[in-house]
Motif scaffolding. Structure first.
Motif, PDB file in Angstrom:
ATOM      1  N   LEU A 198       0.845  -1.191   0.000  1.00  0.00           N
ATOM      2  CA  LEU A 198       0.000   0.000   0.000  1.00  0.00           C
ATOM      3  C   LEU A 198       0.881   1.242   0.000  1.00  0.00           C
ATOM      4  CD1 LEU A 198      -2.121  -2.149   0.871  1.00  0.00           C
ATOM      5  CD2 LEU A 198      -3.102  -0.400   2.375  1.00  0.00           C
ATOM      6  N   VAL A 199       0.768   2.050  -1.068  1.00  0.00           N
ATOM      7  CA  VAL A 199       1.524   3.292  -1.188  1.00  0.00           C
ATOM      8  C   VAL A 199       0.591   4.455  -0.873  1.00  0.00           C
ATOM      9  CG1 VAL A 199       2.920   4.741  -2.713  1.00  0.00           C
ATOM     10  CG2 VAL A 199       2.973   2.244  -2.965  1.00  0.00           C
ATOM     11  N   PHE A 200       0.982   5.298   0.072  1.00  0.00           N
ATOM     12  CA  PHE A 200       0.095   6.359   0.553  1.00  0.00           C
ATOM     13  C   PHE A 200      -0.178   7.440  -0.492  1.00  0.00           C
ATOM     14  CE2 PHE A 200       0.637   6.127   5.469  1.00  0.00           C
ATOM     15  CZ  PHE A 200       0.348   4.776   5.417  1.00  0.00           C
ATOM     16  N   GLY A 201       0.778   7.735  -1.371  1.00  0.00           N
ATOM     17  CA  GLY A 201       0.742   8.956  -2.183  1.00  0.00           C
ATOM     18  C   GLY A 201      -0.259   9.004  -3.309  1.00  0.00           C
ATOM     19  N   ASP A 202      -0.339  10.209  -3.902  1.00  0.00           N
ATOM     20  CA  ASP A 202      -1.250  10.524  -4.999  1.00  0.00           C
ATOM     21  C   ASP A 202      -0.518  10.335  -6.326  1.00  0.00           C
ATOM     22  OD1 ASP A 202      -2.975  11.624  -6.833  1.00  0.00           O
ATOM     23  OD2 ASP A 202      -3.210  13.541  -5.794  1.00  0.00           O
ATOM     24  N   LEU A 203      -1.100   9.530  -7.226  1.00  0.00           N
ATOM     25  CA  LEU A 203      -0.461   9.261  -8.511  1.00  0.00           C
ATOM     26  C   LEU A 203      -0.412  10.491  -9.414  1.00  0.00           C
ATOM     27  CD1 LEU A 203      -1.916   5.738  -9.394  1.00  0.00           C
ATOM     28  CD2 LEU A 203       0.410   6.290  -8.695  1.00  0.00           C
ATOM     29  N   GLY A 204      -1.222  11.492  -9.136  1.00  0.00           N
ATOM     30  CA  GLY A 204      -1.252  12.665  -9.997  1.00  0.00           C
ATOM     31  C   GLY A 204      -0.247  13.731  -9.646  1.00  0.00           C
ATOM     32  N   GLU A 205       0.531  13.559  -8.575  1.00  0.00           N
ATOM     33  CA  GLU A 205       1.439  14.614  -8.141  1.00  0.00           C
ATOM     34  C   GLU A 205       2.614  14.801  -9.093  1.00  0.00           C
ATOM     35  OE1 GLU A 205       3.741  16.152  -4.133  1.00  0.00           O
ATOM     36  OE2 GLU A 205       2.912  14.130  -4.175  1.00  0.00           O
ATOM     37  N   ASP A 206       3.189  13.715  -9.574  1.00  0.00           N
ATOM     38  CA  ASP A 206       4.325  13.791 -10.503  1.00  0.00           C
ATOM     39  C   ASP A 206       4.082  12.747 -11.583  1.00  0.00           C
ATOM     40  OD1 ASP A 206       6.716  13.748 -11.872  1.00  0.00           O
ATOM     41  OD2 ASP A 206       7.973  13.892 -10.083  1.00  0.00           O
ATOM     42  N   PRO A 207       3.328  13.095 -12.645  1.00  0.00           N
ATOM     43  CA  PRO A 207       2.937  12.096 -13.659  1.00  0.00           C
ATOM     44  C   PRO A 207       4.117  11.361 -14.295  1.00  0.00           C
ATOM     45  CG  PRO A 207       1.659  14.107 -13.924  1.00  0.00           C
ATOM     46  CD  PRO A 207       2.723  14.405 -12.910  1.00  0.00           C
ATOM     47  N   ASP A 208       5.218  12.079 -14.572  1.00  0.00           N
ATOM     48  CA  ASP A 208       6.372  11.416 -15.181  1.00  0.00           C
ATOM     49  C   ASP A 208       6.929  10.336 -14.260  1.00  0.00           C
ATOM     50  OD1 ASP A 208       6.099  13.018 -17.358  1.00  0.00           O
ATOM     51  OD2 ASP A 208       7.831  14.289 -16.952  1.00  0.00           O
ATOM     52  N   TYR A 209       7.090  10.685 -12.987  1.00  0.00           N
ATOM     53  CA  TYR A 209       7.621   9.710 -12.041  1.00  0.00           C
ATOM     54  C   TYR A 209       6.623   8.576 -11.810  1.00  0.00           C
ATOM     55  CZ  TYR A 209       9.490   7.707  -7.758  1.00  0.00           C
ATOM     56  OH  TYR A 209       9.974   6.833  -6.824  1.00  0.00           O
ATOM     57  N   THR A 210       5.342   8.898 -11.803  1.00  0.00           N
ATOM     58  CA  THR A 210       4.313   7.863 -11.669  1.00  0.00           C
ATOM     59  C   THR A 210       4.454   6.811 -12.761  1.00  0.00           C
ATOM     60  OG1 THR A 210       2.688   9.231 -10.517  1.00  0.00           O
ATOM     61  CG2 THR A 210       1.828   7.429 -11.827  1.00  0.00           C
ATOM     62  N   GLU A 211       4.687   7.276 -14.007  1.00  0.00           N
ATOM     63  CA  GLU A 211       4.873   6.331 -15.116  1.00  0.00           C
ATOM     64  C   GLU A 211       6.046   5.404 -14.843  1.00  0.00           C
ATOM     65  OE1 GLU A 211       3.130   5.711 -17.693  1.00  0.00           O
ATOM     66  OE2 GLU A 211       1.698   7.365 -17.724  1.00  0.00           O
ATOM     67  N   GLU A 212       7.114   5.934 -14.292  1.00  0.00           N
ATOM     68  CA  GLU A 212       8.294   5.120 -14.025  1.00  0.00           C
ATOM     69  C   GLU A 212       8.017   4.103 -12.911  1.00  0.00           C
ATOM     70  OE1 GLU A 212      11.712   7.581 -13.424  1.00  0.00           O
ATOM     71  OE2 GLU A 212      11.246   8.848 -15.152  1.00  0.00           O
ATOM     72  N   VAL A 213       7.266   4.543 -11.883  1.00  0.00           N
ATOM     73  CA  VAL A 213       6.927   3.625 -10.789  1.00  0.00           C
ATOM     74  C   VAL A 213       6.034   2.495 -11.312  1.00  0.00           C
ATOM     75  CG1 VAL A 213       5.665   3.409  -8.616  1.00  0.00           C
ATOM     76  CG2 VAL A 213       7.207   5.338  -8.970  1.00  0.00           C
ATOM     77  N   LEU A 214       5.025   2.847 -12.117  1.00  0.00           N
ATOM     78  CA  LEU A 214       4.135   1.826 -12.671  1.00  0.00           C
ATOM     79  C   LEU A 214       4.902   0.882 -13.595  1.00  0.00           C
ATOM     80  CD1 LEU A 214       0.972   3.995 -13.454  1.00  0.00           C
ATOM     81  CD2 LEU A 214       1.332   2.449 -11.528  1.00  0.00           C
ATOM     82  N   ASP A 215       5.838   1.439 -14.358  1.00  0.00           N
ATOM     83  CA  ASP A 215       6.665   0.594 -15.226  1.00  0.00           C
ATOM     84  C   ASP A 215       7.517  -0.358 -14.401  1.00  0.00           C
ATOM     85  OD1 ASP A 215       7.979  -0.098 -17.836  1.00  0.00           O
ATOM     86  OD2 ASP A 215       9.717   0.740 -16.806  1.00  0.00           O
ATOM     87  N   GLU A 216       8.064   0.136 -13.291  1.00  0.00           N
ATOM     88  CA  GLU A 216       8.870  -0.715 -12.411  1.00  0.00           C
ATOM     89  C   GLU A 216       8.025  -1.867 -11.871  1.00  0.00           C
ATOM     90  OE1 GLU A 216      12.347  -1.812 -11.251  1.00  0.00           O
ATOM     91  OE2 GLU A 216      12.301   0.333 -11.695  1.00  0.00           O
ATOM     92  N   ALA A 217       6.790  -1.540 -11.442  1.00  0.00           N
ATOM     93  CA  ALA A 217       5.898  -2.575 -10.917  1.00  0.00           C
ATOM     94  C   ALA A 217       5.554  -3.599 -11.996  1.00  0.00           C
ATOM     95  CB  ALA A 217       4.633  -1.934 -10.357  1.00  0.00           C
ATOM     96  N   ALA A 218       5.353  -3.122 -13.232  1.00  0.00           N
ATOM     97  CA  ALA A 218       5.063  -4.046 -14.327  1.00  0.00           C
ATOM     98  C   ALA A 218       6.271  -4.921 -14.640  1.00  0.00           C
ATOM     99  CB  ALA A 218       4.630  -3.266 -15.572  1.00  0.00           C
ATOM    100  N   GLN A 219       7.471  -4.314 -14.653  1.00  0.00           N
ATOM    101  CA  GLN A 219       8.699  -5.062 -14.907  1.00  0.00           C
ATOM    102  C   GLN A 219       8.894  -6.165 -13.865  1.00  0.00           C
ATOM    103  OE1 GLN A 219      11.050  -4.858 -17.290  1.00  0.00           O
ATOM    104  NE2 GLN A 219      10.922  -2.848 -18.234  1.00  0.00           N
ATOM    105  N   GLU A 220       8.568  -5.848 -12.619  1.00  0.00           N
ATOM    106  CA  GLU A 220       8.752  -6.810 -11.534  1.00  0.00           C
ATOM    107  C   GLU A 220       7.599  -7.809 -11.436  1.00  0.00           C
ATOM    108  OE1 GLU A 220      11.314  -7.243  -9.640  1.00  0.00           O
ATOM    109  OE2 GLU A 220      12.502  -5.480 -10.174  1.00  0.00           O
ATOM    110  N   GLY A 221       6.536  -7.587 -12.204  1.00  0.00           N
ATOM    111  CA  GLY A 221       5.400  -8.504 -12.183  1.00  0.00           C
ATOM    112  C   GLY A 221       4.539  -8.397 -10.939  1.00  0.00           C
ATOM    113  N   VAL A 222       4.521  -7.208 -10.299  1.00  0.00           N
ATOM    114  CA  VAL A 222       3.769  -7.057  -9.047  1.00  0.00           C
ATOM    115  C   VAL A 222       2.687  -5.991  -9.139  1.00  0.00           C
ATOM    116  CG1 VAL A 222       5.707  -7.861  -7.641  1.00  0.00           C
ATOM    117  CG2 VAL A 222       5.452  -5.403  -8.101  1.00  0.00           C
ATOM    118  N   LEU A 223       2.403  -5.478 -10.344  1.00  0.00           N
ATOM    119  CA  LEU A 223       1.469  -4.360 -10.477  1.00  0.00           C
ATOM    120  C   LEU A 223       0.109  -4.687  -9.881  1.00  0.00           C
ATOM    121  CD1 LEU A 223       1.190  -1.499 -11.533  1.00  0.00           C
ATOM    122  CD2 LEU A 223       0.564  -2.423 -13.767  1.00  0.00           C
TER     123      LEU A 223
END
Length: 249
Positions: A167-192
């Motif tokens: 569970l991540v507390f933060g808002d996905l809309g605060e830094d859209p570019d970084y959000t994309e990278e975090v979501l990509d990391e989760a997809a790469q790791e297979g944990v999205l």
């Protein structure tokens, strides 16, 4: 903007060529005029990862609110390093160091709001909840928590333990570019599918639209402790004290 197959193939080839030079998917997608998700997909299939951009903290300027302009102001920072940095700010007020601490959790067990919340997020009984109590902001290192979470899931499976949920507390809309990278990391790791973004945590637990529960920090800590979870704090800067913020009270 739509492209023909030939144009898309040329863009993909150009994108992969430039990735070897710049390494940042978001920057390349913007410069080539292609969708970020498409660019991340190309990079993923080619076995490439986006290089993280290091953004230094801005120095105080005319838009930075500084304490000291009122007799009632008091200034607290979370580390001695921040206190030393603050001495260079254009204000006569001297900060004091008050380390961040997590609130104590009440000793009683889970109540109805906690179990309803677990059902809302699809957490099966007995599944540990791991908390990342930070904003989805680059210096907070959410992508590192995602990688650590992936390894913890692997260890849990090897030991025959229940898979944890993140569970991540933060808002996905605060830094859209970084959000994309975090979501990509989760997809790469297979944990999205095993990560929940709470889009902010309220000061007090309450029911919202559709009678959904929104839990505050203390309640989330209670749920995490009761399920055998924990807290992950993984800033992606070597000077971890910079991740904290000073406060005026």
């Amino acid at each position: 903007m739509s492209f023909s197959k030939e144009e898309l193939a040329r863009l993909r080839a150009r994108f992969l060529e430039l990735m070897a030079q710049t390494g940042n998917v978001t920057d390349l997608a913007r410069s080539l005029g292609i969708n970020r998700n498409t660019a991340f997909g190309w990079a993923r299939k080619a076995g490439l990862r986006s290089q993280r951009r290091q953004r230094p903290h801005p120095a105080p300027n005319e838009f930075t609110p500084l304490p000291g302009g009122h007799p009632a102001h008091r200034w607290a920072v979370v580390s001695e390093a921040l206190r030393a940095e603050a001495r260079g700010y254009p204000t006569p007020l001297e900060p004091v160091t008050v380390p961040n601490v997590l609130p104590e959790t009440p000793p009683e067990g889970l109540q109805d709001r906690h179990t309803e919340f677990l059902e809302q997020i699809g957490a099966a009984p007995g599944r540990p909840l791991l908390l990342v109590p930070v904003r989805v902001f680059r210096v907070k290192g959410v992508e590192i928590s995602v990688r650590l979470f992936s390894r913890m899931r692997q260890v849990s499976r090897e030991q025959g333990r229940p898979d944890p949920l993140l569970l991540v507390f933060g808002d996905l809309g605060e830094d859209p570019d970084y959000t994309e990278e975090v979501l990509d990391e989760a997809a790469q790791e297979g944990v999205l599918d095993h990560v929940r973004f709470l889009d902010g945590v309220p000061l007090q637990s309450h029911r919202g639209t559709g009678l959904r529960w929104y839990l505050d920090e203390i309640d989330l800590l209670r749920v995490s402790a009761a399920t055998g979870g924990g807290v992950l704090f993984t800033p992606n800067r070597p000077d971890v004290e910079s991740v904290g913020l000073g406060s005026v009270f």
